[in-house]
Design a protein around this motif. Structure first.
Motif, PDB file in Angstrom:
ATOM      1  N   ASP A  74       0.678  -1.267   0.001  1.00 43.43           N
ATOM      2  CA  ASP A  74      -0.125   0.031   0.038  1.00 43.43           C
ATOM      3  C   ASP A  74       0.790   1.193   0.056  1.00 43.43           C
ATOM      4  O   ASP A  74       0.578   2.305  -0.693  1.00 43.43           O
ATOM      5  CB  ASP A  74      -0.719  -0.058   1.168  1.00 43.43           C
ATOM      6  N   LYS A  75       1.922   1.250   0.696  1.00 39.79           N
ATOM      7  CA  LYS A  75       2.959   2.403   0.783  1.00 39.79           C
ATOM      8  C   LYS A  75       3.502   2.729  -0.572  1.00 39.79           C
ATOM      9  O   LYS A  75       3.605   3.796  -0.960  1.00 39.79           O
ATOM     10  CB  LYS A  75       4.208   2.127   1.734  1.00 39.79           C
ATOM     11  N   VAL A  76       3.898   1.492  -1.317  1.00 41.10           N
ATOM     12  CA  VAL A  76       4.303   1.906  -2.714  1.00 41.10           C
ATOM     13  C   VAL A  76       3.343   2.432  -3.345  1.00 41.10           C
ATOM     14  O   VAL A  76       3.809   3.354  -4.319  1.00 41.10           O
ATOM     15  CB  VAL A  76       4.870   0.575  -3.138  1.00 41.10           C
ATOM     16  N   LEU A  77       2.072   1.949  -3.624  1.00 39.79           N
ATOM     17  CA  LEU A  77       1.084   2.383  -4.401  1.00 39.79           C
ATOM     18  C   LEU A  77       0.942   4.021  -3.862  1.00 39.79           C
ATOM     19  O   LEU A  77       0.680   4.657  -4.576  1.00 39.79           O
ATOM     20  CB  LEU A  77      -0.175   1.650  -4.203  1.00 39.79           C
ATOM     21  N   ALA A  78       0.693   4.265  -2.785  1.00 33.95           N
ATOM     22  CA  ALA A  78       0.555   5.549  -2.319  1.00 33.95           C
ATOM     23  C   ALA A  78       1.628   6.559  -2.803  1.00 33.95           C
ATOM     24  O   ALA A  78       1.470   7.776  -3.181  1.00 33.95           O
ATOM     25  CB  ALA A  78       0.270   5.653  -0.809  1.00 33.95           C
ATOM     26  N   ARG A  84       3.409   6.069  -5.329  1.00 32.92           N
ATOM     27  CA  ARG A  84       3.472   6.082  -7.036  1.00 32.92           C
ATOM     28  C   ARG A  84       2.156   7.150  -7.279  1.00 32.92           C
ATOM     29  O   ARG A  84       2.412   8.052  -7.976  1.00 32.92           O
ATOM     30  CB  ARG A  84       3.269   4.952  -7.404  1.00 32.92           C
ATOM     31  N   LEU A  85       1.394   7.174  -6.558  1.00 32.55           N
ATOM     32  CA  LEU A  85       0.078   7.989  -6.974  1.00 32.55           C
ATOM     33  C   LEU A  85       0.548   9.521  -6.527  1.00 32.55           C
ATOM     34  O   LEU A  85       0.140  10.478  -7.377  1.00 32.55           O
ATOM     35  CB  LEU A  85      -1.319   7.734  -5.927  1.00 32.55           C
ATOM     36  N   LEU A  86       1.281   9.698  -5.381  1.00 31.93           N
ATOM     37  CA  LEU A  86       1.584  11.132  -5.050  1.00 31.93           C
ATOM     38  C   LEU A  86       2.551  11.727  -6.028  1.00 31.93           C
ATOM     39  O   LEU A  86       2.833  12.837  -6.197  1.00 31.93           O
ATOM     40  CB  LEU A  86       2.255  11.126  -3.728  1.00 31.93           C
TER      41      LEU A  86
END
Length: 595
Positions: free
Chosen positions: A399-403, A405-407
């Motif tokens: 989830d941290k990696v996805l967050a 990337r979104l930022l």
């Protein structure tokens, strides 16, 4: 545990289930003056009454070792109005008396009667059932009540409303006179009082229902809408409250079927309960609600009786209840066991006075409001979404990696907007409602007319309820006198001494001329006078507030009017010269209206 001293087996079962303190009804049945006596208990559904009568009959069932001795015949009988309630009571008593060695048998319609008879023959000490199935087993000799020590009538008022008086009397007449009788009922109408007098001895009355309101844990709202907007109001109420479980009440199975289909089309997870569903379908629907696979249930009054859904927090009366008792029974599906609930009545503009009267009879205070609009629902959605997103959560590495990337690809504002849109996309879209304004109400009043009756002329007849005026013979009279068909007569409003009715303007002159000619050629010595009215039915309203003189002028002493018509008797095929019987539906109303 904040309970009075109890048998060890019951105390252990309650502690195991986490019962810390007694509810008011449970505390009352354990008072010293209630021990061993017949009881008449006024208690709302959801107040813990199943555990209350389970504890109350312990003295008749348990021996000195706090266990139930073996018996081939039942020692206790509990009668419930519906299958769902009987199954629920059976489950509750099974764990309450599990450590005492009880054998509980359930006898309800829709189940295998052979298996039930087998359970009865094997020695069931506690029997729970519905009146019809219990009477069937009794008449077949499968149910022996000769050793019965206690009998409980759960929700007795509903059983009488459902027409089970004969079954109840037959079952109770087969029990020993020495048995103890416990009668539980949310309301105490006269039939319940008569039942108590016949089958109980020196009964103790216990009332745990507040006098001020029908149910203290339920907040009532009355939402006024235009009649064509009722279904849209239902959609917006469901979206506004977003209840974990909601129940919608309709008057007929056809309305249940229609509303169920409508809500399915709009994206709600919904099930239906009515008389047309089999027991298997009912069980599947209730299980879907308990598993959270469905959040909305559309039901008729009878089909929903006895249903206990702990997560139910919203009841919507889509169609107005027929009386105050039905209002309380419907609303009592929520606000159970100390939890808060909301009951909403959807009230068409023209039915407000009737609902206000019903609420007074039920001693319920309701907040009158408009149906929530799109803006109010979106504001609620934002509050719920913020609460959900700001709640603490555990985040894994993925989830941290996805967050991150979104930022990297979007701004925080864009990400927040996408979250809001994703949240909103999973919900049905709110409906646009007509504003609740005087103009909208007048428009809704126009919509009530049948096609072709947008422009009408009011006519007046010089007779009313005091002369036994009745639409059933007035309509044929108008057709005969005015040379028209019944489809060319609009609203008929009957006052104390005069009756008004509508004729479409294009044929009004023709009708007036025909009515005058037929009056001259009619064989009656004193024909009924039919004339145009400039004021219309406003005269009816004034006539309801004061007596009128024989010449139609206000004032003067009241005069008993002489019947001025002859009624056509279809059975005899001739005019019998007797006034017709008063129209039942208009007996206590200020006006009778036909559309």
């Amino acid at each position: 545990m904040n309970f009075p001293p109890l048998p060890a087996s019951l105390e252990a079962a309650l502690a195991e289930r986490g019962y810390a303190s007694a509810t008011p009804v449970q505390a009352e049945v354990m008072q010293p003056e209630a021990l061993g006596r017949d009881l008449v208990v006024s208690a709302q559904t959801g107040s813990g009454k199943t555990i209350a009568f389970g504890i109350a009959m312990a003295g008749e069932l348990l021996d000195e070792s706090d266990t139930i001795p073996f018996s081939v015949q039942p020692l206790a009988l509990i009668i419930a109005p519906t299958r769902e309630l009987a199954l629920q009571v059976s489950r509750e008593l099974a764990w309450l008396y599990s450590k005492a060695g009880a054998r509980v048998a359930t006898c309800v319609g829709g189940m295998n009667p052979q298996q039930e008879r087998k359970a009865l023959r094997s020695g069931a000490t506690i029997v729970v059932g519905t009146p019809g199935r219990l009477r069937d087993h009794l008449e077949r000799g499968a149910l022996d009540l000769s050793a019965l020590k206690a009998v409980v009538l759960d929700e007795a008022d509903e059983m009488l409303d459902m027409g089970f008086r004969e079954e109840l009397e037959e079952i109770l007449d087969a029990t020993p006179e020495t048995r103890r009788t416990l009668l539980f009922s949310a309301t105490m109408p006269r039939p319940i009082e008569a039942l108590a007098r016949r089958y109980q001895r020196n009964a103790l009355r216990i009332a745990t229902i507040s006098e001020g309101r029908g149910h203290g844990d339920i907040s009532y709202q009355a939402v006024t809408v235009s009649p064509p907007e009722i279904e849209n109001a239902v959609v917006n109420l469901l979206r506004y409250h977003e209840a974990e479980t909601a129940m919608l009440f309709c008057a007929t199975r056809e309305k249940v079927r229609h509303l169920h289909s409508t809500l399915q089309e709009r994206g709600f997870t919904v099930v239906a309960l009515s008389g047309e569903h089999s027991q298997s379908e009912r069980n599947q629907a209730l299980q879907a609600l308990r598993d959270r696979r469905a959040r909305v249930c559309v039901a008729t009054d009878v089909a929903a009786r006895g249903i206990d859904l702990p997560s139910l927090s919203l009841v919507i009366h889509v169609e107005i209840p027929r009386d105050a008792e039905t209002l309380q029974h419907r609303s009592g599906r929520t606000g159970r066991a100390g939890k808060k609930g909301t009951a909403v009545l959807i009230v068409p503009f023209s039915r407000r006075k009737r609902v206000e009267s019903m609420l007074r009879n039920a001693k319920v205070s309701a907040e009158w409001t408009d149906a929530p609009d799109r803006d109010a629902i979106k504001a609620k959605d934002r509050e719920r979404l913020l609460e959900k997103l700001l709640a603490p959560v555990e985040v894994d590495e993925g989830d941290k990696v996805l967050a991150e990337r979104l930022l990297a690809e979007r701004t925080p504002t864009e990400i927040a907007a996408m979250l809001v849109q994703a949240h909103r996309a999973s919900m049905p879209e709110p409906e646009d409602l007509i504003a609740n304004t005087p103009e909208a109400r007048r428009e809704a009043q126009k919509d009530r007319h049948r096609p072709g009756f947008e422009d009408t002329v009011w006519f007046r007849m010089a007779l009313g309820r005091r002369q036994n005026a009745d639409p059933r013979w007035i309509l044929p009279l108008l057709c005969r006198r005015g040379h028209i068909t019944r489809n060319e007569v609009g609203a008929i409003r009957i006052g104390p001494d005069e009756t008004f009715f509508q004729i479409p303007r294009p044929i009004a002159d023709k009708f007036a001329e025909a009515a005058a000619r037929s009056a001259q050629s009619d064989g009656d010595e004193d024909p009924v006078t039919i004339e145009m009215s400039e004021t219309g039915p406003r005269e009816v309203a004034r006539g309801n507030r004061r007596e009128r003189s024989p010449h139609g002028q206000a004032g003067g002493p009241p005069v008993k009017a002489k019947p001025r018509f002859k009624k056509f008797d279809k059975a005899k095929g001739k005019k019998n010269g007797k006034p017709g019987k008063p129209f039942k539906g208009a007996k206590n109303s200020s006006k009778t209206e036909r559309h």
